[in-house]
Structure formats: structure tokens, C-alpha cells
Enzyme design. Structure first.
Site, PDB file in Angstrom:
ATOM      1  N   ASN A   1      -1.591   1.533   6.120  1.00  0.00           N
ATOM      2  CA  ASN A   1      -0.710   0.509   5.518  1.00  0.00           C
ATOM      3  C   ASN A   1      -0.313  -0.467   6.605  1.00  0.00           C
ATOM      4  O   ASN A   1      -0.055  -0.037   7.728  1.00  0.00           O
ATOM      5  CB  ASN A   1       0.594   1.124   5.004  1.00  0.00           C
ATOM      6  CG  ASN A   1       0.398   1.941   3.760  1.00  0.00           C
ATOM      7  OD1 ASN A   1      -0.709   2.058   3.267  1.00  0.00           O
ATOM      8  ND2 ASN A   1       1.487   2.510   3.262  1.00  0.00           N
ATOM      9  N   GLY A   2      -0.161  -1.751   6.257  1.00  0.00           N
ATOM     10  CA  GLY A   2       0.284  -2.730   7.249  1.00  0.00           C
ATOM     11  C   GLY A   2      -0.841  -3.674   7.607  1.00  0.00           C
ATOM     12  O   GLY A   2      -1.826  -3.801   6.864  1.00  0.00           O
TER      13      GLY A   2
ATOM     14  N   TRP B   1      -3.003  -2.603  -1.527  1.00  0.00           N
ATOM     15  CA  TRP B   1      -2.555  -3.913  -2.007  1.00  0.00           C
ATOM     16  C   TRP B   1      -3.232  -4.905  -1.068  1.00  0.00           C
ATOM     17  O   TRP B   1      -2.890  -4.996   0.107  1.00  0.00           O
ATOM     18  CB  TRP B   1      -1.033  -3.975  -1.908  1.00  0.00           C
ATOM     19  CG  TRP B   1      -0.395  -5.291  -2.200  1.00  0.00           C
ATOM     20  CD1 TRP B   1      -0.278  -6.373  -1.376  1.00  0.00           C
ATOM     21  CD2 TRP B   1       0.262  -5.672  -3.408  1.00  0.00           C
ATOM     22  NE1 TRP B   1       0.399  -7.380  -1.988  1.00  0.00           N
ATOM     23  CE2 TRP B   1       0.742  -6.984  -3.232  1.00  0.00           C
ATOM     24  CE3 TRP B   1       0.490  -5.022  -4.625  1.00  0.00           C
ATOM     25  CZ2 TRP B   1       1.441  -7.664  -4.227  1.00  0.00           C
ATOM     26  CZ3 TRP B   1       1.194  -5.717  -5.607  1.00  0.00           C
ATOM     27  CH2 TRP B   1       1.652  -7.014  -5.405  1.00  0.00           C
TER      28      TRP B   1
ATOM     29  N   GLU C   1      21.382 -15.013 -14.878  1.00  0.00           N
ATOM     30  CA  GLU C   1      20.435 -13.991 -15.360  1.00  0.00           C
ATOM     31  C   GLU C   1      21.069 -12.612 -15.475  1.00  0.00           C
ATOM     32  O   GLU C   1      20.805 -11.901 -16.437  1.00  0.00           O
ATOM     33  CB  GLU C   1      19.268 -13.852 -14.360  1.00  0.00           C
ATOM     34  CG  GLU C   1      18.241 -14.927 -14.437  1.00  0.00           C
ATOM     35  CD  GLU C   1      17.103 -14.652 -13.466  1.00  0.00           C
ATOM     36  OE1 GLU C   1      17.335 -14.732 -12.242  1.00  0.00           O
ATOM     37  OE2 GLU C   1      16.002 -14.356 -13.934  1.00  0.00           O
TER      38      GLU C   1
ATOM     39  N   LYS D   1       9.728  -9.651 -17.000  1.00  0.00           N
ATOM     40  CA  LYS D   1       9.280  -9.884 -15.619  1.00  0.00           C
ATOM     41  C   LYS D   1       8.069 -10.795 -15.576  1.00  0.00           C
ATOM     42  O   LYS D   1       7.863 -11.534 -14.630  1.00  0.00           O
ATOM     43  CB  LYS D   1       8.969  -8.527 -14.979  1.00  0.00           C
ATOM     44  CG  LYS D   1       8.718  -8.571 -13.495  1.00  0.00           C
ATOM     45  CD  LYS D   1       9.981  -8.871 -12.707  1.00  0.00           C
ATOM     46  CE  LYS D   1       9.732  -9.154 -11.258  1.00  0.00           C
ATOM     47  NZ  LYS D   1      10.786  -9.958 -10.646  1.00  0.00           N
TER      48      LYS D   1
ATOM     49  N   GLU E   1      18.907 -21.958  -7.474  1.00  0.00           N
ATOM     50  CA  GLU E   1      18.465 -20.552  -7.475  1.00  0.00           C
ATOM     51  C   GLU E   1      19.672 -19.601  -7.532  1.00  0.00           C
ATOM     52  O   GLU E   1      19.646 -18.600  -8.255  1.00  0.00           O
ATOM     53  CB  GLU E   1      17.592 -20.303  -6.236  1.00  0.00           C
ATOM     54  CG  GLU E   1      17.111 -18.879  -6.043  1.00  0.00           C
ATOM     55  CD  GLU E   1      16.302 -18.300  -7.204  1.00  0.00           C
ATOM     56  OE1 GLU E   1      15.935 -19.041  -8.122  1.00  0.00           O
ATOM     57  OE2 GLU E   1      16.096 -17.081  -7.202  1.00  0.00           O
TER      58      GLU E   1
ATOM     59  N   HIS F   1      29.325 -37.983 -10.640  1.00  0.00           N
ATOM     60  CA  HIS F   1      28.689 -38.792 -11.681  1.00  0.00           C
ATOM     61  C   HIS F   1      28.761 -38.109 -13.049  1.00  0.00           C
ATOM     62  O   HIS F   1      27.934 -38.397 -13.920  1.00  0.00           O
ATOM     63  CB  HIS F   1      27.235 -39.090 -11.286  1.00  0.00           C
ATOM     64  CG  HIS F   1      27.146 -39.858 -10.008  1.00  0.00           C
ATOM     65  ND1 HIS F   1      27.503 -41.193  -9.915  1.00  0.00           N
ATOM     66  CD2 HIS F   1      26.801 -39.486  -8.755  1.00  0.00           C
ATOM     67  CE1 HIS F   1      27.363 -41.599  -8.656  1.00  0.00           C
ATOM     68  NE2 HIS F   1      26.933 -40.580  -7.933  1.00  0.00           N
TER      69      HIS F   1
ATOM     70  N   LYS G   1      20.321 -16.911 -10.503  1.00  0.00           N
ATOM     71  CA  LYS G   1      20.527 -15.462 -10.280  1.00  0.00           C
ATOM     72  C   LYS G   1      21.778 -14.999 -11.006  1.00  0.00           C
ATOM     73  O   LYS G   1      21.783 -13.984 -11.673  1.00  0.00           O
ATOM     74  CB  LYS G   1      20.708 -15.141  -8.792  1.00  0.00           C
ATOM     75  CG  LYS G   1      19.513 -15.078  -7.899  1.00  0.00           C
ATOM     76  CD  LYS G   1      18.421 -14.129  -8.246  1.00  0.00           C
ATOM     77  CE  LYS G   1      17.546 -14.621  -9.350  1.00  0.00           C
ATOM     78  NZ  LYS G   1      16.320 -15.275  -9.109  1.00  0.00           N
TER      79      LYS G   1
ATOM     80  N   ARG H   1       4.945   0.485  -6.341  1.00  0.00           N
ATOM     81  CA  ARG H   1       4.910  -0.512  -5.275  1.00  0.00           C
ATOM     82  C   ARG H   1       3.825  -1.557  -5.515  1.00  0.00           C
ATOM     83  O   ARG H   1       3.802  -2.582  -4.827  1.00  0.00           O
ATOM     84  CB  ARG H   1       4.637   0.176  -3.932  1.00  0.00           C
ATOM     85  CG  ARG H   1       5.723   1.153  -3.537  1.00  0.00           C
ATOM     86  CD  ARG H   1       5.183   2.205  -2.594  1.00  0.00           C
ATOM     87  NE  ARG H   1       4.803   1.632  -1.332  1.00  0.00           N
ATOM     88  CZ  ARG H   1       5.544   1.685  -0.236  1.00  0.00           C
ATOM     89  NH1 ARG H   1       6.688   2.306  -0.265  1.00  0.00           N
ATOM     90  NH2 ARG H   1       5.141   1.143   0.877  1.00  0.00           N
TER      91      ARG H   1
ATOM     92  N   CYS I   1       0.822  -1.208   0.000  1.00  0.00           N
ATOM     93  CA  CYS I   1       0.000   0.000   0.000  1.00  0.00           C
ATOM     94  C   CYS I   1       0.859   1.261   0.000  1.00  0.00           C
ATOM     95  O   CYS I   1       2.020   1.233   0.383  1.00  0.00           O
ATOM     96  CB  CYS I   1      -0.883   0.010   1.233  1.00  0.00           C
ATOM     97  SG  CYS I   1      -1.812  -1.505   1.446  1.00  0.00           S
TER      98      CYS I   1
HETATM   99  C1  F6R Z   1      14.074 -15.517 -12.171  1.00  0.00           C
HETATM  100  C2  F6R Z   1      12.655 -15.313 -12.405  1.00  0.00           C
HETATM  101  C3  F6R Z   1      11.954 -16.265 -13.282  1.00  0.00           C
HETATM  102  C4  F6R Z   1      10.528 -16.481 -12.794  1.00  0.00           C
HETATM  103  C5  F6R Z   1       9.744 -17.340 -13.804  1.00  0.00           C
HETATM  104  C6  F6R Z   1       8.358 -17.632 -13.290  1.00  0.00           C
HETATM  105  O1  F6R Z   1      14.645 -14.523 -11.401  1.00  0.00           O
HETATM  106  O2  F6R Z   1      12.070 -14.377 -11.908  1.00  0.00           O
HETATM  107  O3  F6R Z   1      12.632 -17.479 -13.373  1.00  0.00           O
HETATM  108  O4  F6R Z   1      10.562 -17.116 -11.548  1.00  0.00           O
HETATM  109  O5  F6R Z   1       9.675 -16.657 -15.018  1.00  0.00           O
HETATM  110  O6  F6R Z   1       7.667 -16.445 -13.062  1.00  0.00           O
HETATM  111  P1  F6R Z   1       6.479 -16.363 -12.054  1.00  0.00           P
HETATM  112  O7  F6R Z   1       6.988 -16.629 -10.703  1.00  0.00           O
HETATM  113  O8  F6R Z   1       5.950 -14.966 -12.224  1.00  0.00           O
HETATM  114  O9  F6R Z   1       5.469 -17.392 -12.469  1.00  0.00           O
END
Ligand code: F6R
Length: 603
Positions: A99-100, A75, A486, A598, A479, A502, A483, A27, A2
Site C-alpha cells: 500500500n502507498g 486502488w 446538508e 452519495k 462550501e 447589495h 456542509k 476503503r 488499498c
Molecule cells: C456535498 C456533495 C455533493 C457532491 C455533488 C457532486 O457534500 O458531496 O454536493 O459534490 O453531488 O458529486 P460528485 O463530486 O460525485 O460529482
């Protein structure tokens, strides 16, 4: 998450309120509203969806001349993103925005209902305004009523309240959620949940501390904490808009890494009561009919799912199987209605995950979405939803969304174990204590960040990175590698440490960088042997562990933890910061890496 704005002065109220909310748009929100008090009357407008809807609704509204106004973007946390649930909420003569999360809102609401108070919304916020008015009905002044209201609230809040009883005053309170006050040279007073909306309007601001509250009138601000008066500590506001949104961090990703401690607190808020996990959203699932869990997701969300699969089987004793959504869809899977189908998605729009969800629904399975965006396609499609409450994530490489997904899944595991009576109460106590320690484990240690910055110059080349770990540290290795690739465009793989021999160990030489996740609370000795095997083949080793490891070329010492998840989250932070620092040194666009989006709405 929010956003809040407020204004006292003679200018057109609508202008600041809407432009301020616009600055907070990044946000994320699902509805918005404003209220303006002028000449003894309050006008209020609300709209769901984009701010442009509120803008259109208030197009012909004008409020120049002295008055006060408050505005909010919501939100959703309690109740759907409807116009009724949008803020401001009102009683008979007062309006509030917040907010909160008010953790004890149910108790307050029950008392107020007994007094005959009628509630319009499903929000926790509405109790604030009714409680305030109740104190006034009982003979308090507006000032003491506000003080009493604030002292009755538990949880996190930034609150602005206006009332016809004191038509020149904005009452405010802050605890665990940001609130900023600004003053202009024309003696106008401004409020906001971050400094971005105040740029251009004021030259000095004060960032309120937790527990502070008070009231602002034309020209004067009264600030208190525990009924004792406090001095105003104004400071110059010198930021530009974009850096204000980044709160001084170089990149949104860096800011999001640092705010994980706070947002994980939001994920947990109101969901733990004593020795129990409370997930009201799931109260209609009959767990007696559920024997197994299947989780589908993509990318980072898939890694969160994989982490959870260890937790479900170990803690809740429920079979759990995890699949990449794009694989699941075309394998003609065998599905049955005693399996709960869970999808995880930060955006709620990922095409493969959405289609997998639809497939499961068509087969009559009960479906649950774990998602960061309310009202997204995935949330609208699933039978049940748990929101992760990370707030909008701007960095394309997911950080805080992942952390909150894992926390939500951990909560859900414990909830399910409780429902199915498969988790002993002593274990439940240990798990809940461990969960509550995570916000602390997620505080970034500046010395470690600085060390990672220094080390990063040694990791800008080479023919590849292997992130290795065992158990839940294997998905974390996946993960960490994701990161790094990417945002650095360097080749990185995550691997189960026991699998290196292996095949992949054939790659080992001094130009192969191994990032070894060596927690002390889980399989330390097994992991040590695997890392020794790599060292013997001359791989360059960066070891992350609480235990000094003499074969390491580089070493990051983590804190001692008593629970593996504490180590998990601290190591998660380190791998995120390592990727960030390498990417910055390579001169890449950290927040918008090449070729990535995204929200992946194509198959
Ligand atoms: C990596 C990343 C992507 C998402 C993937 C799924 O940093 O953000 O690997 O995790 O594209 O996206 P969502 O979670 O939005 O379904």
C-alpha cells in the site's frame, strides 16, 4: 485506498485472507489478489472488480495445514486497474503486496532494467520484489536482502513479502501507511492495514510505527528500525467491527475530516520533484494549443472548481470559466477546441457532469477528469484523468474529497503555468513550499475542535446562516454553508462578503448568524469593513481569523500562515467541524443525511 492482510498458521489461509479483505472493502478498490506459500509452492490468484470475482476464482482452492498467505485490494495509482497491475507482484521466487507509493520507483526500475530484469506491470510496487531478489542474487540472505530493499525505498509503504527462500516467513515494513500485526492465542500471526479484519481472530495487536520493519515466523516476530531491534508493544483489541472501521470516531464524516492531512499527502505523493510539478498522466496534452479552461461540476466539486478559477488566472495566467454542469448542458454554450474542458467529480458518476463531458468531447474539445474513482464513467469517458487519491468517502457530505480536489487543481495550475512558461520560478518555489505545508495545516487542533463543540450549542436555531468570504474564501464560504445545510438542515448561504450590502444585509438582525472567514493574507481590511457593516446591523458574528476582532460575538483564532491556501485549508477544517458539531447536537444522522445520495446518477 488499498488494503492489506497476511496470515501465518495452520488454518485455511483463503478464509482469513478473503474475509479480511472483505472488511477492508469499504476503503474502495478496483482489483484484488492473494498468494499462499505452503509445502514449498506458491499459489497466486488475482481478479479485477469486486472481491466476489476473486472469491469465485478461488472457490475450489484449499490451503489448510501450516503455511503463509498474503492478500491485497488495490486502488489504482500507477497503472490501470487491470489483473496484471493487481497485487501480488512476483519475481522469480518471491511475491509482494504494497500500500502507498514508492516515490523513487522510476530510478530503481531503470537500474533493474539495465540488469535485464523484466517487468510485467506498470506499478511502482513491482520494483520491490525485483530489488529484493537482486540482493539475494548478489549473495545476501533473504533477511539482509529485505533490510537492504526497505532502506532503498523512498515514499509511503506498508509491505508484505513472501519468498521461497524462507518459506515460513512473512517480511513486513511500514512507513507513513498503516500496518497492524496481531497474534492469536494459538500462536498464529496476522497482518492487516487496519484492525477491522483482525476482530474475532486475535485478542492483541501492535500498530507499527513509521520506519519499522522485520519478519514474522511461526511463533516469533522480529521487529527492527534502522537495523536496531525493537520491542513488540502489543495491546488489547477490543473494538467491534463498525467502530473499527470508524477508527474510534463517532461518524465516518468525522474520521474523514481528521484523515485529510494524510490523504492530501497521498494526493501530493510523487507529483512534486524539486521545483517542478510532475503529472505524468498529462504528458500527452499539448498546452501550446490550449488558451483557456472551462470547468464543469456539481455541488462541492463545483466549489473546488470555483476555487481553482482564482488560481488558474492568478498563477498560471490562463483564462478560466466555471459552470454548474446542469446549467451548462442546456445553455447552448459556445465551445472551441483551444479551451481545455475539465470536469470534477468525487464519484465519477454524476449524471449532469458526465453528460457535460460527453457534450464537450463531441465538440472535439480536449477533456480532463479530476476524479476520486478510477474506472468510473467519467474517468472512462475523459481523454485524460488526474486521480485525487482521497480513498473512498463514506460520509455523504463530502470533506476529504473536496480537500484533495483543491490540492489536485492547485497542482494542475502550477503544472500548466510551467508548461506555458507563465509562472516565474521564484513564484513556483513559493507555491510548492506552500503546497508541501498543507498536510500540516490540515492537522486538526483538538483545542479548536473542543471549542467548536462548545460553541455549537449557540447555533442550533436562528433564521439563517451567512458564510461570507472574499476571493478563494468565497467558494470556501459556499462550501461551508453547503456542509452546514446538508447535515444540520438549517438554512445557510455562502456569499461574497462585498455583495452583502447589495441586498442580503436586509436580513441582518441578532438571529442572523454570520460566519466570517477573515484570513490575514488576503484582503483582510476589505473583509473587516464588510463584517463591521453586519455588526452595525446587529448580526451575530462568528469570526474565524488569526487576528483578534473585537466586534465578534464568537471568535475562532487560526494560526498565522504566510500563504492564503494555508489559511484556506485551516478554515475549511473549522467550517467542516462546526457543521459536524451542530449536526451531532441536533441528533441528525451525520453520515447519511435525509434526502441525499452519495452518487447522483440522475439528472
Ligand atoms: C456535498 C456533495 C455533493 C457532491 C455533488 C457532486 O457534500 O458531496 O454536493 O459534490 O453531488 O458529486 P460528485 O463530486 O460525485 O460529482
Amino acid at each position: 485506498m488499498c488494503g492489506i492482510v497476511g496470515y501465518i498458521g495452520v488454518k485455511e489461509k483463503r478464509n482469513f485472507l478473503l474475509s479480511g479483505l472483505k472488511e477492508l472493502e469499504y476503503r474502495g478498490y478496483d482489483s484484488a489478489g492473494i498468494a499462499v506459500l505452503k509445502n514449498g509452492e506458491i499459489d497466486s490468484f488475482k481478479a479485477t472488480g469486486k472481491l466476489s470475482h476473486l472469491d469465485a476464482k478461488t472457490k475450489n482452492y484449499s490451503s489448510s495445514g501450516f503455511g503463509i498467505g498474503i492478500g491485497h485490494t488495490r486502488w489504482a495509482t500507477h497503472g490501470k486497474p487491470t489483473e496484471i497491475n493487481a497485487h501480488p507482484h512476483w519475481g522469480k521466487f518471491s511475491y509482494v503486496i504494497h500500500n502507498g507509493i514508492i516515490e523513487n520507483y522510476k530510478e530503481i526500475k531503470e537500474d533493474l532494467l539495465k540488469d535485464g530484469v523484466e517487468f510485467l506491470s506498470q506499478t511502482d510496487t513491482e520494483v520491490i520484489v525485483h530489488l529484493f531478489e537482486k540482493f539475494i542474487r548478489n549473495g545476501e540472505t533473504a533477511f539482509s536482502a529485505f533490510e537492504k530493499t526497505v532502506s532503498s525505498l523512498q515514499g509511503a509503504y506498508a509491505i508484505l513479502l513472501i519468498s521461497l527462500k524462507e518459506p515460513d516467513v512473512i517480511f513486513f515494513a511500514k512507513n507513513a501507511v498503516p500496518l497492524v500485526i496481531g497474534k492469536s492465542t494459538d500462536n498464529e500471526i496476522f497482518f492487516s492495514s487496519s484492525d477491522a479484519p483482525l476482530i474475532g481472530w486475535v485478542k492483541e495487536v501492535m500498530y507499527l510505527e513509521d520506519g519499522q520493519y522485520g519478519w514474522a515466523q511461526n511463533h516469533s516476530i522480529t521487529l527492527l528500525k534502522n537495523t536496531t531491534s525493537q520491542s513488540l508493544k502489543m495491546q488489547p483489541l477490543t473494538l467491534d467491527k463498525i467502530s473499527a472501521q470508524k477508527d474510534g470516531y463517532r461518524f465516518f464524516m468525522e474520521k474523514e475530516i481528521y484523515e485529510q492531512s494524510l490523504v492530501v499527502g497521498e494526493t501530493l505523493m510523487g507529483r512534486i520533484k524539486g521545483n517542478s510539478v510532475v503529472l505524468d498522466e498529462l504528458s500527452h496534452i499539448n498546452f501550446d494549443n490550449i488558451n483557456a479552461i472551462k470547468i464543469c461540476a456539481c455541488g462541492t466539486s463545483y466549489h473546488a472548481a470555483l476555487t481553482a478559477s482564482y488560481l488558474f488566472e492568478r498563477l498560471a495566467k490562463v483564462r478560466c470559466n466555471v459552470e454548474i454542469a446542469s446549467e451548462f448542458r442546456y445553455k447552448t454554450p459556445l465551445l472551441d477546441t483551444t479551451t481545455l474542458f475539465v470536469v470534477i467529480s468525487q464519484s465519477g458518476e454524476t449524471a449532469d457532469t458526465l453528460e457535460a463531458l460527453k457534450m464537450a468531447k463531441n465538440r472535439g474539445m480536449t477533456t480532463l477528469a479530476i476524479c476520486n474513482v478510477d474506472n468510473s464513467s467519467i474517468v472512462r469517458t475523459a481523454d485524460f484523468t488526474l486521480l485525487t487519491r482521497a480513498g473512498i468517502e463514506k460520509g455523504v457530505a463530502s470533506t476529504k474529497a473536496f480537500a484533495t480536489q483543491v490540492i489536485t487543481l492547485w497542482l494542475f495550475t502550477l503544472f500548466m503555468g510551467e508548461q506555458k512558461k507563465t509562472i516565474p520560478s521564484e513564484l513556483m518555489t513559493e507555491e510548492i513550499e506552500a503546497l508541501l505545508r498543507i498536510p500540516l495545516a490540515l492537522h486538526v487542533d483538538e483545542a479548536i475542535h473542543e471549542k467548536l463543540h462548545r460553541l455549537s450549542k449557540r447555533y442550533l436555531h436562528g433564521h439563517g446562516f451567512f458564510f461570507i468570504g472574499r476571493d478563494i474564501f468565497y467558494p470556501l464560504a459556499l462550501e461551508g454553508a453547503l456542509k452546514l445545510k446538508e447535515i444540520s438542515y438549517l438554512h445557510a448561504e455562502g456569499y461574497p462578503a462585498g455583495e452583502m450590502k447589495h441586498g442580503p444585509i436586509a436580513l441582518a438582525d441578532s438571529e442572523l448568524f454570520t460566519i466570517a472567514l477573515m484570513p490575514k493574507t488576503l484582503l483582510y481590511d476589505k473583509m473587516k469593513s464588510n463584517v463591521e457593516e453586519l455588526s452595525a446591523r446587529d448580526s451575530t458574528l462568528l469570526v474565524i481569523s488569526p487576528e483578534t476582532f473585537e466586534l465578534a460575538d464568537d471568535f475562532i483564532k487560526t494560526k498565522a500562515h504566510i500563504h492564503p491556501m494555508g489559511e484556506f485549508f485551516e478554515m475549511m477544517l473549522i467550517t467542516q467541524l462546526l457543521a459536524l458539531e451542530i449536526s451531532i447536537r441536533l441528533g441528525n444522522d451525520v453520515d447519511m443525511p435525509r434526502n441525499l445520495a452519495k452518487s447522483v446518477t440522475v439528472e
